[in-house]
Scaffold this motif. Structure first.
Motif, PDB file in Angstrom:
ATOM      1  N   MET A  83     -13.117  33.428  49.400  1.00 33.21           N
ATOM      2  CA  MET A  83     -13.684  34.747  49.093  1.00 33.21           C
ATOM      3  C   MET A  83     -14.880  35.034  49.996  1.00 33.21           C
ATOM      4  N   GLN A  84     -15.713  34.043  50.271  1.00 30.29           N
ATOM      5  CA  GLN A  84     -16.850  34.240  51.171  1.00 30.29           C
ATOM      6  C   GLN A  84     -16.379  34.624  52.571  1.00 30.29           C
ATOM      7  N   LEU A  85     -15.318  33.966  53.057  1.00 29.10           N
ATOM      8  CA  LEU A  85     -14.767  34.320  54.370  1.00 29.10           C
ATOM      9  C   LEU A  85     -14.255  35.764  54.374  1.00 29.10           C
ATOM     10  N   GLU A  86     -13.558  36.139  53.332  1.00 30.52           N
ATOM     11  CA  GLU A  86     -13.048  37.500  53.246  1.00 30.52           C
ATOM     12  C   GLU A  86     -14.184  38.513  53.171  1.00 30.52           C
ATOM     13  N   LEU A  87     -15.256  38.186  52.458  1.00 26.37           N
ATOM     14  CA  LEU A  87     -16.423  39.063  52.405  1.00 26.37           C
ATOM     15  C   LEU A  87     -17.085  39.182  53.773  1.00 26.37           C
ATOM     16  N   ASP A  88     -17.181  38.065  54.489  1.00 28.01           N
ATOM     17  CA  ASP A  88     -17.755  38.092  55.845  1.00 28.01           C
ATOM     18  C   ASP A  88     -16.958  39.031  56.746  1.00 28.01           C
ATOM     19  N   ILE A  89     -15.632  38.939  56.680  1.00 25.21           N
ATOM     20  CA  ILE A  89     -14.771  39.794  57.501  1.00 25.21           C
ATOM     21  C   ILE A  89     -14.942  41.259  57.115  1.00 25.21           C
ATOM     22  N   ALA A  90     -14.930  41.533  55.798  1.00 19.84           N
ATOM     23  CA  ALA A  90     -15.090  42.914  55.334  1.00 19.84           C
ATOM     24  C   ALA A  90     -16.456  43.467  55.732  1.00 19.84           C
ATOM     25  N   GLU A  91     -17.483  42.644  55.618  1.00 23.62           N
ATOM     26  CA  GLU A  91     -18.834  43.081  56.003  1.00 23.62           C
ATOM     27  C   GLU A  91     -18.895  43.404  57.493  1.00 23.62           C
ATOM     28  N   GLU A  92     -18.328  42.549  58.328  1.00 20.59           N
ATOM     29  CA  GLU A  92     -18.339  42.776  59.777  1.00 20.59           C
ATOM     30  C   GLU A  92     -17.571  44.050  60.128  1.00 20.59           C
ATOM     31  N   ARG A  93     -16.446  44.284  59.491  1.00 18.89           N
ATOM     32  CA  ARG A  93     -15.678  45.508  59.742  1.00 18.89           C
ATOM     33  C   ARG A  93     -16.482  46.745  59.349  1.00 18.89           C
ATOM     34  N   CYS A  94     -17.156  46.668  58.202  1.00 18.18           N
ATOM     35  CA  CYS A  94     -17.985  47.794  57.755  1.00 18.18           C
ATOM     36  C   CYS A  94     -19.117  48.065  58.738  1.00 18.18           C
ATOM     37  N   ARG A  95     -19.792  46.999  59.173  1.00 18.07           N
ATOM     38  CA  ARG A  95     -20.903  47.169  60.125  1.00 18.07           C
ATOM     39  C   ARG A  95     -20.404  47.754  61.448  1.00 18.07           C
ATOM     40  N   SER A  96     -19.242  47.299  61.909  1.00 20.82           N
ATOM     41  CA  SER A  96     -18.672  47.837  63.146  1.00 20.82           C
ATOM     42  C   SER A  96     -18.327  49.309  62.974  1.00 20.82           C
ATOM     43  N   ALA A  97     -17.719  49.656  61.863  1.00 22.98           N
ATOM     44  CA  ALA A  97     -17.354  51.051  61.607  1.00 22.98           C
ATOM     45  C   ALA A  97     -18.597  51.927  61.519  1.00 22.98           C
ATOM     46  N   MET A  98     -19.652  51.404  60.902  1.00 21.44           N
ATOM     47  CA  MET A  98     -20.911  52.163  60.820  1.00 21.44           C
ATOM     48  C   MET A  98     -21.504  52.371  62.210  1.00 21.44           C
ATOM     49  N   ALA A  99     -21.448  51.361  63.043  1.00 25.15           N
ATOM     50  CA  ALA A  99     -21.985  51.469  64.405  1.00 25.15           C
ATOM     51  C   ALA A  99     -21.202  52.529  65.185  1.00 25.15           C
ATOM     52  N   VAL A 100     -19.878  52.532  65.018  1.00 21.16           N
ATOM     53  CA  VAL A 100     -19.042  53.533  65.696  1.00 21.16           C
ATOM     54  C   VAL A 100     -19.393  54.923  65.169  1.00 21.16           C
ATOM     55  N   ALA A 101     -19.539  55.053  63.847  1.00 24.40           N
ATOM     56  CA  ALA A 101     -19.847  56.349  63.235  1.00 24.40           C
ATOM     57  C   ALA A 101     -21.194  56.884  63.716  1.00 24.40           C
ATOM     58  N   ARG A 102     -22.123  56.009  63.990  1.00 25.61           N
ATOM     59  CA  ARG A 102     -23.447  56.412  64.493  1.00 25.61           C
ATOM     60  C   ARG A 102     -23.438  56.649  66.007  1.00 25.61           C
ATOM     61  N   GLY A 103     -22.339  56.314  66.632  1.00 26.14           N
ATOM     62  CA  GLY A 103     -22.233  56.463  68.070  1.00 26.14           C
ATOM     63  C   GLY A 103     -22.958  55.379  68.839  1.00 26.14           C
TER      64      GLY A 103
END
Length: 133
Positions: A106-126
């Motif tokens: 579960m921790q690994l899956e949370l790490d992956i989900a967190e990284e995807r969210c952070r990447s998507a936020m970075a893209v959304a902010r340009g």
């Protein structure tokens, strides 16, 4: 004459509520004698209560604690009880090891989900180009 205990004696000595003691009695795990309305607990009841409390700390169910109590032999020959307890300990250890594996996954899956969210936020902010493009 063997030592006896009142409900308040047991509660105080084993740091448990009188309500809990009455509950275990209702479950058939303790069998005090009565003197009028007063409950009189034996040394066997004290040992049974100690087993219940230890079993709870180890994560055993009340049914499993009752099995251990039923195997108690006041004469001191508790080999069957000890063997059964060792089997319960091994089973509980296996359950905990599986839970640890599940938690790590579960921790690994949370790490992956967190990284995807952070990447998507970075893209959304340009802030970065979308690597999927």
């Amino acid at each position: 004459m063997s030592k006896t205990y009142s409900i308040s004696d047991l509660a105080r000595e084993l740091d448990v509520t009188t309500r809990a003691i009455r509950f275990y009695e209702e479950q058939g795990m303790l069998a005090p004698t009565r003197r009028g309305q007063e409950r009189i607990y034996s040394g066997r009841d004290k040992v049974a209560l100690k087993l219940i409390l230890r079993g709870k700390r180890l994560g055993l169910s009340l049914a499993e604690c009752k099995e251990l109590i039923d195997l108690y032999d006041p004469s001191g020959n508790n080999l069957r009880q000890l063997e059964h307890f060792l089997a319960k300990i091994a089973e509980r250890r296996r359950q905990l090891e599986q839970q640890l594996l599940d938690i790590r996954q579960m921790q690994l899956e949370l790490d992956i989900a967190e990284e995807r969210c952070r990447s998507a936020m970075a893209v959304a902010r340009g802030e970065t180009r979308n690597p999927v493009e």
